[in-house]
Design an enzyme around this catalytic site. Structure first.
Site, mmCIF file in Angstrom:
data_model
loop_
_atom_site.group_PDB
_atom_site.id
_atom_site.type_symbol
_atom_site.label_atom_id
_atom_site.label_comp_id
_atom_site.label_asym_id
_atom_site.label_seq_id
_atom_site.Cartn_x
_atom_site.Cartn_y
_atom_site.Cartn_z
ATOM 1 N N HIS A 267 2.642 27.969 17.465
ATOM 2 C CA HIS A 267 2.249 27.062 18.581
ATOM 3 C C HIS A 267 0.388 27.838 18.479
ATOM 4 C CE1 HIS A 267 2.634 25.819 22.765
ATOM 5 N NE2 HIS A 267 1.156 27.025 23.259
ATOM 6 N N ALA B 171 -8.066 1.629 -27.876
ATOM 7 C CA ALA B 171 -7.261 1.795 -28.567
ATOM 8 C C ALA B 171 -6.001 0.762 -29.319
ATOM 9 C CB ALA B 171 -5.715 2.900 -28.823
ATOM 10 N N THR C 49 -7.439 6.753 -13.389
ATOM 11 C CA THR C 49 -7.782 6.028 -12.137
ATOM 12 C C THR C 49 -8.011 6.815 -11.008
ATOM 13 O OG1 THR C 49 -6.577 3.723 -12.752
ATOM 14 C CG2 THR C 49 -6.703 4.266 -10.983
ATOM 15 N N CYS C 50 -7.283 7.472 -10.845
ATOM 16 C CA CYS C 50 -6.759 8.758 -9.934
ATOM 17 C C CYS C 50 -8.648 9.534 -9.681
ATOM 18 C CB CYS C 50 -5.675 9.938 -10.092
ATOM 19 S SG CYS C 50 -6.199 10.996 -9.467
ATOM 20 N N GLU D 204 -5.681 2.007 3.679
ATOM 21 C CA GLU D 204 -6.822 3.110 3.819
ATOM 22 C C GLU D 204 -8.471 2.280 3.802
ATOM 23 O OE1 GLU D 204 -4.070 6.324 0.890
ATOM 24 O OE2 GLU D 204 -5.333 5.328 -0.401
ATOM 25 N N ASP E 195 1.553 4.340 -14.715
ATOM 26 C CA ASP E 195 0.803 3.375 -13.922
ATOM 27 C C ASP E 195 2.277 2.020 -14.372
ATOM 28 O OD1 ASP E 195 0.897 4.927 -11.609
ATOM 29 O OD2 ASP E 195 -1.003 3.660 -11.365
ATOM 30 N N TYR F 245 -0.638 0.309 0.808
ATOM 31 C CA TYR F 245 -1.443 1.469 1.376
ATOM 32 C C TYR F 245 -3.132 1.696 0.939
ATOM 33 C CZ TYR F 245 -1.707 4.193 -3.109
ATOM 34 O OH TYR F 245 -2.218 4.183 -4.622
ATOM 35 N N CYS G 77 -7.709 8.244 -6.188
ATOM 36 C CA CYS G 77 -7.262 9.038 -5.120
ATOM 37 C C CYS G 77 -8.158 9.877 -4.981
ATOM 38 C CB CYS G 77 -6.372 9.941 -6.115
ATOM 39 S SG CYS G 77 -4.894 9.619 -7.206
ATOM 40 N N GLU H 154 4.064 22.265 15.374
ATOM 41 C CA GLU H 154 5.301 22.951 16.028
ATOM 42 C C GLU H 154 6.245 21.914 16.734
ATOM 43 O OE1 GLU H 154 4.885 24.765 19.673
ATOM 44 O OE2 GLU H 154 2.832 24.027 19.780
ATOM 45 N N LYS I 193 -11.508 8.059 -3.676
ATOM 46 C CA LYS I 193 -11.502 7.502 -2.479
ATOM 47 C C LYS I 193 -10.897 8.633 -1.109
ATOM 48 C CE LYS I 193 -7.061 7.833 -1.284
ATOM 49 N NZ LYS I 193 -5.339 6.925 -1.786
ATOM 50 N N SER J 130 -3.883 10.186 -15.296
ATOM 51 C CA SER J 130 -3.597 11.804 -15.177
ATOM 52 C C SER J 130 -1.914 12.206 -15.933
ATOM 53 C CB SER J 130 -2.874 11.000 -13.813
ATOM 54 O OG SER J 130 -3.751 10.248 -12.843
ATOM 55 N N ARG K 289 0.210 -11.169 4.685
ATOM 56 C CA ARG K 289 0.632 -12.210 4.749
ATOM 57 C C ARG K 289 2.158 -11.965 5.446
ATOM 58 N NH1 ARG K 289 2.311 -12.870 -1.495
ATOM 59 N NH2 ARG K 289 3.507 -10.746 -1.880
HETATM 60 P P1 FAD Z 1 -4.306 5.901 -14.671
HETATM 61 O O1 FAD Z 1 -4.741 7.067 -14.417
HETATM 62 O O2 FAD Z 1 -4.676 4.412 -14.532
HETATM 63 O O3 FAD Z 1 -4.792 6.123 -16.471
HETATM 64 C C1 FAD Z 1 -5.227 5.319 -17.431
HETATM 65 C C2 FAD Z 1 -6.362 5.450 -18.644
HETATM 66 O O4 FAD Z 1 -5.911 4.157 -19.295
HETATM 67 C C3 FAD Z 1 -6.758 4.536 -17.987
HETATM 68 O O5 FAD Z 1 -8.597 5.462 -17.665
HETATM 69 C C4 FAD Z 1 -8.393 3.416 -18.721
HETATM 70 O O6 FAD Z 1 -9.063 2.998 -19.322
HETATM 71 C C5 FAD Z 1 -7.185 3.730 -19.655
HETATM 72 N N1 FAD Z 1 -6.674 2.822 -21.040
HETATM 73 C C6 FAD Z 1 -6.436 2.059 -20.893
HETATM 74 N N2 FAD Z 1 -5.919 0.980 -21.933
HETATM 75 C C7 FAD Z 1 -6.307 1.731 -23.203
HETATM 76 C C8 FAD Z 1 -6.441 1.350 -24.207
HETATM 77 N N3 FAD Z 1 -6.131 -0.127 -24.858
HETATM 78 N N4 FAD Z 1 -7.177 2.431 -25.108
HETATM 79 C C9 FAD Z 1 -7.951 3.543 -24.847
HETATM 80 N N5 FAD Z 1 -7.650 3.643 -22.821
HETATM 81 C C10 FAD Z 1 -7.138 3.143 -22.336
HETATM 82 N N6 FAD Z 1 -2.084 7.981 -5.928
HETATM 83 C C11 FAD Z 1 -1.490 9.686 -5.619
HETATM 84 O O7 FAD Z 1 -1.593 10.259 -6.488
HETATM 85 N N7 FAD Z 1 -2.422 9.994 -4.345
HETATM 86 C C12 FAD Z 1 -3.195 8.514 -3.616
HETATM 87 O O8 FAD Z 1 -4.054 8.959 -2.858
HETATM 88 C C13 FAD Z 1 -3.622 7.637 -5.030
HETATM 89 N N8 FAD Z 1 -4.401 6.752 -4.285
HETATM 90 C C14 FAD Z 1 -5.228 5.867 -5.285
HETATM 91 C C15 FAD Z 1 -6.263 5.531 -4.819
HETATM 92 C C16 FAD Z 1 -6.906 3.913 -5.374
HETATM 93 C C17 FAD Z 1 -8.068 3.150 -4.916
HETATM 94 C C18 FAD Z 1 -5.537 3.238 -6.929
HETATM 95 C C19 FAD Z 1 -5.880 1.997 -7.852
HETATM 96 C C20 FAD Z 1 -4.856 4.364 -6.651
HETATM 97 C C21 FAD Z 1 -4.436 5.433 -6.450
HETATM 98 N N9 FAD Z 1 -3.470 6.175 -7.052
HETATM 99 C C22 FAD Z 1 -3.034 7.310 -5.663
HETATM 100 C C23 FAD Z 1 -2.895 6.148 -7.486
HETATM 101 C C24 FAD Z 1 -2.826 7.069 -8.702
HETATM 102 O O9 FAD Z 1 -4.098 6.897 -8.879
HETATM 103 C C25 FAD Z 1 -2.073 5.942 -10.679
HETATM 104 O O10 FAD Z 1 -0.530 6.833 -10.065
HETATM 105 C C26 FAD Z 1 -2.502 7.581 -11.340
HETATM 106 O O11 FAD Z 1 -3.777 7.226 -11.203
HETATM 107 C C27 FAD Z 1 -1.782 6.932 -12.720
HETATM 108 O O12 FAD Z 1 -1.667 7.690 -13.756
HETATM 109 P P2 FAD Z 1 -1.974 6.850 -15.454
HETATM 110 O O13 FAD Z 1 -2.189 8.258 -16.099
HETATM 111 O O14 FAD Z 1 -0.508 5.905 -15.177
HETATM 112 O O15 FAD Z 1 -2.580 5.560 -15.157
#
Ligand code: FAD
Length: 460
Positions: free
Chosen positions: A437, A114, A42-43, A183, A304, A179, A48, A442, A51, A15, A200
């Site tokens: 309404h 990388a 991840t998203c 979920e 993250d 969460y 997200c 509301e 999910k 993201s 826990r």
């Molecule tokens: P990421 O999206 O995790 O991207 C990091 C990328 O870096 C990955 O693709 C990884 O493969 C790549 N990478 C890592 N190391 C290397 C490397 N050395 N070389 C090359 N590539 C690499 N957030 C919401 O806002 N709403 C939601 O409903 C929500 N639901 C979620 C549900 C789950 C199950 C999970 C796990 C997370 C959820 N999140 C949600 C959180 C959200 O997905 C993250 O906050 C968001 O994706 C973070 O973005 P980012 O760019 O920091 O990292």
């Protein structure tokens, strides 16, 4: 000849990374991004979006029950494999759009891992190249983890595998109170899986408003989830009949699948941060200042991996602020106050601003408005579902400090409540808004009587 191969090298196309790479490239900078898995991160791939598809799939079972009391007779049968195929096609489409958008912005994509070799140079693992960049952005996200020291933990999965289970288990134990755990417990329960949530702590969703936590626990139990609080796994034993979870409070639960959702860690493993001289916080997150700059002048980190507020829209806003600062000569930082969040439990939670406890800590005396009621949609049914809404107000200036909703469409409602609260709305201004309404929403603008929690009422 420029001194470096790129003006910006982004590690991770999730993201935050994708947005930063595109925005920087649009300023005319020479930008490259490395991604070791699917573009979108991840998203899009294991968070997200998939999910939310699972929540939609799961919630139909509840809707079918409601539909019956409206005269509909639906013979429903759920096919997990069919659902997974449809979901995966859409995720691949989305990932493709992210990749295409990078290309359109002129970003060079390296589909590989990388790793820093020094503060300005990175090794690309597959192509065995070393590239150099004037600025580097670490956007590598986080990873789920399981407790390594738990006997039998190898039988358990995390959210990553939950998106691709070959078949739906009959019984599942979901471990965790955050969460993601809540979920997934809802998802599995809605899909007909006998679901136990083990946590826990003394209640789920630590950090959320206490009334939200109590209300949601009650609601998910009504939807058939067994919630075990105050229990920690001592061992997971594999038996012929399934996996036996033995907890330290003496409770034993047998299931066919155990899923750990006990937290995520910043993903910095093997990134070569030592070679780059980048410092970590004791938690393992990359340490940054409020502009997302690390201790190394030209290296930045967002999302993250910095473990500030781990949400997709926040990673995106950090990316935007980074580009303003690093490429537009306009130092910008993201404001973490009043970020709305949701839990896509069933029913869902929407929340923005301070909890009652936080507000009491900040202001001493506060006003609370609270309402619990049956949503109209289920009044024809025997389902005893309750909505909960709560406003937390500073009595000194009547500013609304927090809004909390548990109930259908809570996430959608809170998005709009957040606009007003972010703008500093007062309770009289809020109340001046005419109700719409008949809606659930509301009730938010018609709560007039102050609520005194029973423990405080007794003291007065
Ligand atoms: P990421 O999206 O995790 O991207 C990091 C990328 O870096 C990955 O693709 C990884 O493969 C790549 N990478 C890592 N190391 C290397 C490397 N050395 N070389 C090359 N590539 C690499 N957030 C919401 O806002 N709403 C939601 O409903 C929500 N639901 C979620 C549900 C789950 C199950 C999970 C796990 C997370 C959820 N999140 C949600 C959180 C959200 O997905 C993250 O906050 C968001 O994706 C973070 O973005 P980012 O760019 O920091 O990292």
């Amino acid at each position: 000849m420029p001194q470096y191969d790129y003006d910006l090298f982004v590690i991770g196309a999730g993201s935050g990374g994708v947005r930063a790479a595109r925005l920087a490239a649009m300023t005319g900078a020479r930008v490259a991004v490395a991604e070791e898995h699917e573009v979108g991160g991840t998203c899009v791939v294991r968070g997200c979006i998939p999910k939310k598809f699972m929540v939609y799939a799961s919630d139909f079972s509840h809707e079918f029950k409601v539909a019956k009391s409206y005269g509909w007779h639906v013979e429903a049968r759920f096919d997990w494999r069919e659902f997974l195929t449809a979901k995966d096609i859409e995720i691949a489409r989305l990932s493709g759009i992210y990749t295409a958008n990078l290309g359109k912005a002129g970003v060079e994509l390296f589909h590989e891992r990388a790793q820093f070799v020094d503060p300005h140079r990175l090794d690309l693992k597959n192509s065995k190249r070393t590239v150099s960049a004037e600025k580097v952005l670490i956007a590598t996200g986080g990873r789920p983890f399981k407790p390594d020291d738990l006997a039998g933990v190898e039988h358990a999965i995390t959210s990553e595998e939950a998106f691709h289970l070959p078949h739906l288990p009959k019984r599942i134990v979901v471990v965790g109170g955050g969460y993601i755990a809540v979920e997934f417990a809802g998802i599995f329960a809605g899909l007909g899986v006998e679901t136990t949530l083990v946590y826990r702590g003394s209640n789920i969703l630590r950090g959320f408003d206490d009334d939200v936590r109590a209300h949601l626990t009650d609601q998910i139990e009504r939807r058939g989830i067994r919630v075990i609080l105050g229990g920690t796994h001592e061992v997971i034993e594999k038996r012929d009949s399934g996996l036996l979870s033995k907890l330290d409070n003496g409770i034993e639960v047998e299931s066919d699948q155990v899923m750990f959702a006990t937290g995520r860690k910043p993903y910095t493993h093997g990134l070569g941060l030592d070679a780059a001289g980048v410092k970590l916080k004791p938690t393992g997150a990359v340490a940054v200042d409020e502009y997302s700059r690390t201790n190394v002048e030209h290296i930045w980190a967002i999302g993250d991996v910095t473990d500030r507020m781990n949400l997709t829209p926040v990673a995106i806003r950090e990316a935007i602020a980074f580009c303003e600062t690093a490429f537009k000569n306009h130092p910008s930082k993201f404001d973490y106050d009043n970020v709305p969040t949701a839990v896509f439990s069933q029913p869902p939670v929407g929340t923005v601003g301070l909890t009652e406890a936080e507000a009491r800590k900040h202001c001493g005396k506060i006003d609370v408005y609270l309402s619990r009621f049956r949503p109209q949609k289920t009044t024809l049914t025997k389902i005893d579902e309750r909505v909960m809404m709560k406003l937390v107000v500073d009595p000194r200036d009547q500013k609304i400090l927090g809004a909390h909703i548990v109930g259908p469409e809570a996430a959608e409602m809170i998005q709009f409540a957040a606009i007003a609260i972010k703008a500093g709305i007062t309770k009289p201004q809020w109340d001046a808004t005419c109700a719409l309404h008949p809606t659930i929403g509301e009730e938010m603008v018609t709560m007039r009587e102050k609520y005194i929690p029973p423990e405080l009422a007794a003291a007065e």
